[in-house]
Design an enzyme around this catalytic site. Structure first.
Site, mmCIF file in Angstrom:
data_model
loop_
_atom_site.group_PDB
_atom_site.id
_atom_site.type_symbol
_atom_site.label_atom_id
_atom_site.label_comp_id
_atom_site.label_asym_id
_atom_site.label_seq_id
_atom_site.Cartn_x
_atom_site.Cartn_y
_atom_site.Cartn_z
ATOM 1 N N HIS A 72 18.289 13.907 31.105
ATOM 2 C CA HIS A 72 17.887 13.405 32.758
ATOM 3 C C HIS A 72 17.146 11.934 32.473
ATOM 4 O O HIS A 72 16.080 11.979 31.153
ATOM 5 C CB HIS A 72 17.063 14.195 33.164
ATOM 6 C CG HIS A 72 17.216 15.871 33.930
ATOM 7 N ND1 HIS A 72 16.650 15.806 34.589
ATOM 8 C CD2 HIS A 72 18.446 16.439 33.657
ATOM 9 C CE1 HIS A 72 17.281 17.338 35.016
ATOM 10 N NE2 HIS A 72 18.682 17.070 34.221
ATOM 11 N N TYR A 200 9.439 16.952 42.434
ATOM 12 C CA TYR A 200 8.960 17.037 42.093
ATOM 13 C C TYR A 200 7.668 16.711 43.795
ATOM 14 O O TYR A 200 7.939 15.637 44.418
ATOM 15 C CB TYR A 200 7.332 16.130 41.349
ATOM 16 C CG TYR A 200 8.055 16.530 39.710
ATOM 17 C CD1 TYR A 200 6.726 17.688 39.123
ATOM 18 C CD2 TYR A 200 8.526 15.642 38.992
ATOM 19 C CE1 TYR A 200 6.829 17.877 37.934
ATOM 20 C CE2 TYR A 200 8.516 16.174 37.701
ATOM 21 C CZ TYR A 200 7.231 17.567 37.129
ATOM 22 O OH TYR A 200 8.194 17.793 35.741
ATOM 23 N N PRO A 292 0.864 23.158 33.963
ATOM 24 C CA PRO A 292 2.498 22.078 33.098
ATOM 25 C C PRO A 292 3.047 21.402 34.085
ATOM 26 O O PRO A 292 4.058 20.765 34.446
ATOM 27 C CB PRO A 292 3.031 23.492 34.243
ATOM 28 C CG PRO A 292 2.411 24.779 35.538
ATOM 29 C CD PRO A 292 1.040 23.871 35.051
ATOM 30 N N LYS A 296 4.147 19.194 30.002
ATOM 31 C CA LYS A 296 3.896 19.109 27.844
ATOM 32 C C LYS A 296 3.378 20.115 27.301
ATOM 33 O O LYS A 296 2.888 20.274 26.156
ATOM 34 C CB LYS A 296 2.430 18.093 28.448
ATOM 35 C CG LYS A 296 2.691 16.463 29.038
ATOM 36 C CD LYS A 296 2.928 15.659 27.349
ATOM 37 C CE LYS A 296 4.349 14.304 28.073
ATOM 38 N NZ LYS A 296 5.655 14.546 29.060
ATOM 39 N N TYR A 384 5.459 10.716 30.340
ATOM 40 C CA TYR A 384 6.390 11.866 30.981
ATOM 41 C C TYR A 384 7.118 12.326 29.543
ATOM 42 O O TYR A 384 7.636 13.267 29.060
ATOM 43 C CB TYR A 384 7.133 11.825 31.896
ATOM 44 C CG TYR A 384 7.839 12.684 32.969
ATOM 45 C CD1 TYR A 384 6.719 13.597 33.824
ATOM 46 C CD2 TYR A 384 9.566 13.348 32.579
ATOM 47 C CE1 TYR A 384 7.186 14.687 34.099
ATOM 48 C CE2 TYR A 384 9.343 14.532 32.829
ATOM 49 C CZ TYR A 384 8.457 15.381 33.709
ATOM 50 O OH TYR A 384 9.488 16.392 34.146
HETATM 51 P P1 FAD Z 1 2.885 30.729 22.862
HETATM 52 O O1 FAD Z 1 4.314 30.759 22.932
HETATM 53 O O2 FAD Z 1 2.200 31.035 24.097
HETATM 54 O O3 FAD Z 1 3.399 31.426 21.739
HETATM 55 C C1 FAD Z 1 1.911 32.977 21.138
HETATM 56 C C2 FAD Z 1 2.753 33.546 20.206
HETATM 57 O O4 FAD Z 1 1.103 34.685 19.667
HETATM 58 C C3 FAD Z 1 3.202 34.227 21.511
HETATM 59 O O5 FAD Z 1 4.516 34.721 20.966
HETATM 60 C C4 FAD Z 1 1.977 36.087 21.096
HETATM 61 O O6 FAD Z 1 2.306 37.070 21.887
HETATM 62 C C5 FAD Z 1 1.575 36.095 19.926
HETATM 63 N N1 FAD Z 1 -0.049 36.763 19.449
HETATM 64 C C6 FAD Z 1 -0.733 35.965 20.915
HETATM 65 N N2 FAD Z 1 -1.897 36.842 20.059
HETATM 66 C C7 FAD Z 1 -1.493 37.769 19.127
HETATM 67 C C8 FAD Z 1 -1.433 38.100 17.977
HETATM 68 N N3 FAD Z 1 -3.177 38.978 18.573
HETATM 69 N N4 FAD Z 1 -1.350 38.446 17.271
HETATM 70 C C9 FAD Z 1 0.296 37.619 17.261
HETATM 71 N N5 FAD Z 1 0.561 37.215 17.725
HETATM 72 C C10 FAD Z 1 -0.150 36.975 18.897
HETATM 73 N N6 FAD Z 1 4.665 24.741 29.944
HETATM 74 C C11 FAD Z 1 5.052 23.875 30.180
HETATM 75 O O7 FAD Z 1 5.442 22.563 29.780
HETATM 76 N N7 FAD Z 1 6.417 24.038 31.615
HETATM 77 C C12 FAD Z 1 6.111 24.955 32.378
HETATM 78 O O8 FAD Z 1 6.550 26.045 33.527
HETATM 79 C C13 FAD Z 1 5.510 26.608 31.605
HETATM 80 N N8 FAD Z 1 5.534 26.766 32.233
HETATM 81 C C14 FAD Z 1 4.324 28.805 31.759
HETATM 82 C C15 FAD Z 1 3.726 29.782 32.087
HETATM 83 C C16 FAD Z 1 3.283 30.299 31.683
HETATM 84 C C17 FAD Z 1 2.982 32.211 32.122
HETATM 85 C C18 FAD Z 1 2.938 30.257 30.398
HETATM 86 C C19 FAD Z 1 1.631 31.152 29.647
HETATM 87 C C20 FAD Z 1 2.866 29.315 30.577
HETATM 88 C C21 FAD Z 1 3.576 27.867 30.624
HETATM 89 N N9 FAD Z 1 4.019 27.036 29.715
HETATM 90 C C22 FAD Z 1 4.772 25.701 30.010
HETATM 91 C C23 FAD Z 1 3.478 26.427 28.943
HETATM 92 C C24 FAD Z 1 4.296 26.644 27.632
HETATM 93 O O9 FAD Z 1 5.534 27.532 27.991
HETATM 94 C C25 FAD Z 1 3.264 26.979 26.014
HETATM 95 O O10 FAD Z 1 2.616 25.605 26.404
HETATM 96 C C26 FAD Z 1 4.075 26.829 24.615
HETATM 97 O O11 FAD Z 1 4.569 28.523 25.367
HETATM 98 C C27 FAD Z 1 3.485 27.167 23.664
HETATM 99 O O12 FAD Z 1 3.519 27.819 22.646
HETATM 100 P P2 FAD Z 1 3.036 28.512 21.446
HETATM 101 O O13 FAD Z 1 3.628 28.938 20.849
HETATM 102 O O14 FAD Z 1 1.729 27.689 20.784
HETATM 103 O O15 FAD Z 1 2.040 29.721 22.340
HETATM 104 C C1 PHB Z 2 10.873 23.803 34.336
HETATM 105 O O1 PHB Z 2 11.686 23.804 33.952
HETATM 106 O O2 PHB Z 2 9.880 24.986 34.240
HETATM 107 C C2 PHB Z 2 9.093 23.048 34.430
HETATM 108 C C3 PHB Z 2 10.032 21.574 34.753
HETATM 109 C C4 PHB Z 2 8.938 20.706 34.758
HETATM 110 C C5 PHB Z 2 7.984 20.804 34.760
HETATM 111 C C6 PHB Z 2 7.001 22.366 34.931
HETATM 112 C C7 PHB Z 2 8.269 23.300 34.486
HETATM 113 O O3 PHB Z 2 6.459 19.801 34.811
#
Ligand code: FAD
Ligand code: PHB
Length: 389
Positions: A72, A200, A292, A296, A384
């Protein structure tokens, strides 16, 4: 059992770190609380910065992203019935890739399997000990059997609700938080997106976002109240509300269809400082959360991992702890800028229940300025596509 680095959590942060370390010959064990299928079932982020793409390439896990990801060159913002385009490519020379977090996780898990590195799924009761000593200990239970692993370092990649941040004594950690008075109701649907770029929407009924996962799969979000439940939002109501918030062309091009996933996520800004305690290093959502709106979350997890993997590799290759000593400050400098951008995008595009007439005028003036100023558009585009590592 003994390994060099124990990684807690197999989200994007943990898996990417595991892969970058494994490729440098560093031995890791990943402990994940959930099953592999559960981790792969979570629908989350979708927009990937070029910096994160580069890391996935370095991890040997970017082939499918390059084949299937959508490039994009810009995004659109709809306000008062008009759409305005921010041209990332023209303003910054950079583009973003639309490719789901689920797919990234899948690719990284496959890459980890291919090199034979070990992940324990459904590892229960993970606990961290002796973090300030030379040989931290990690305990967990698997199928009711207790295990103990000794290591040099622990990487806390276990997300916001994980055990790692909570293992740091309260008087040694400071947290900063803003909880927003709304959430996002998300729907995933196997229908083509309504536009070839993300849209958006700032509308008086609330924010909306039209995103996608592929040319045939769309991801839509609506700002909703925190008390709402997905059961109150059958598909018909969701599309009706989305149509009301969209501009006329967007509404005409919307392809409704049966949802294949529907969930509500609260919006929060959160940072824990420092991101280190002894030989425990936090990375990703375990240390910080962004709303979100700026896309980021996943990208910040990736930049933390870029710094942490480089520091650990330096430690093992050159026997220097300089990188590890500088990790928290380096990561936090970038984290706070992404926090600022995500907060600003959220504030600019949502309806706040408590906002006054003055607040609404400020929001309109900010958007009007953005649409008319190349400098303002460049600032948005630069953030962005991602600030440099
Ligand atoms: P996570 O992806 O949360 O991974 C952490 C892992 O640790 C998980 O698999 C969990 O099961 C595991 N864990 C937790 N506790 C324990 C424990 N005690 N012992 C062992 N394992 C454990 N970001 C965007 O940019 N756009 C979005 O649309 C967006 N939507 C989101 C929707 C939701 C519901 C959530 C929660 C987050 C969203 N995010 C989004 C944020 C993005 O997904 C996260 O920033 C990203 O997943 C971060 O990655 P991570 O590996 O740090 O954490
Ligand atoms: C998504 O596609 O899930 C998405 C894209 C842009 C955002 C947040 C979520 O800012």
């Amino acid at each position: 059992m003994r390994v060099q680095v124990v990684i807690v959590g197999s989200g994007p942060a943990g898996l990417l770190l595991g892969q970058l370390l494994a490729r440098a010959g560093i031995e890791t064990l990943i402990l994940e609380r959930q099953s592999r299928d559960y981790v792969l079932g979570r629908i989350r982020a979708g927009v990937i910065e070029p910096g994160a793409v580069g890391l996935l390439e370095a991890a040997g896990a970017a082939d499918r992203l390059h084949r299937e990801g959508l490039v994009h060159e810009g995004t659109e913002i709809a306000f008062q019935g008009q759409r305005h385009r921010i041209d990332f490519k023209a303003l910054t020379g950079k583009v973003v890739t639309v490719y789901g977090q689920t797919e990234i996780t899948h690719d990284l898990m496959d890459a980890r399997d291919a090199i034979g590195a070990k992940t324990v799924y459904e590892a229960a009761d993970v606990s961290l000990h002796d973090l300030t000593g030379d040989a931290p200990i990690v305990r967990y239970r698997k199928d009711g059997v207790a295990h103990e692993v000794s290591c040099d370092y622990v990487a806390g990649c276990d997300g916001f609700h994980g055990v790692s941040r909570r293992s740091i004594p309260k008087d040694l950690i400071r947290t900063y938080e803003r909880v927003y008075p709304f959430g996002w109701l998300g729907v995933l649907v196997d229908q083509p997106p309504l536009s070839h770029e993300l849209v958006y929407v700032n509308h008086e009924r609330g924010f909306a976002l039209c995103s996608m996962r592929s040319a045939t799969r769309s991801r839509y979000y609506l700002q909703c109240r925190l008390e709402e439940h997905v059961e109150e939002w059958p598909d018909d109501r969701f599309y009706q509300e989305l149509t009301r918030r969209l501009d006329a062309e967007g509404a005409r091009n919307l392809h409704p269809g049966p949802s294949i996933e529907k969930s509500i996520a609260p919006l929060r800004s959160f940072v824990a400082e420092p991101m280190r305690h002894g030989n425990l290093f936090l990375a990703g959502d375990s240390a910080h959360i962004v709303p979100p709106t700026g896309a980021k979350g996943l990208n910040l997890a990736a930049s933390d991992v870029a710094y942490l993997s480089a520091a650990l590799i330096e430690r093992y290759r050159e026997n220097s702890a300089e990188g590890l000593d500088g990790y928290a400050a380096k990561a936090l400098a970038r984290v706070w800028k992404a926090e600022r951008f995500s907060w600003q995008m959220t504030t600019m595009l949502h309806q706040f229940p408590e906002s006054s007439g003055f607040d609404r005028k400020m929001q309109a003036a900010e958007l009007d300025y953005l649409f008319s100023s190349k400098a303002a558009q460049t600032a948005l585009a630069e953030n962005y596509v991602g600030l440099p590592y």
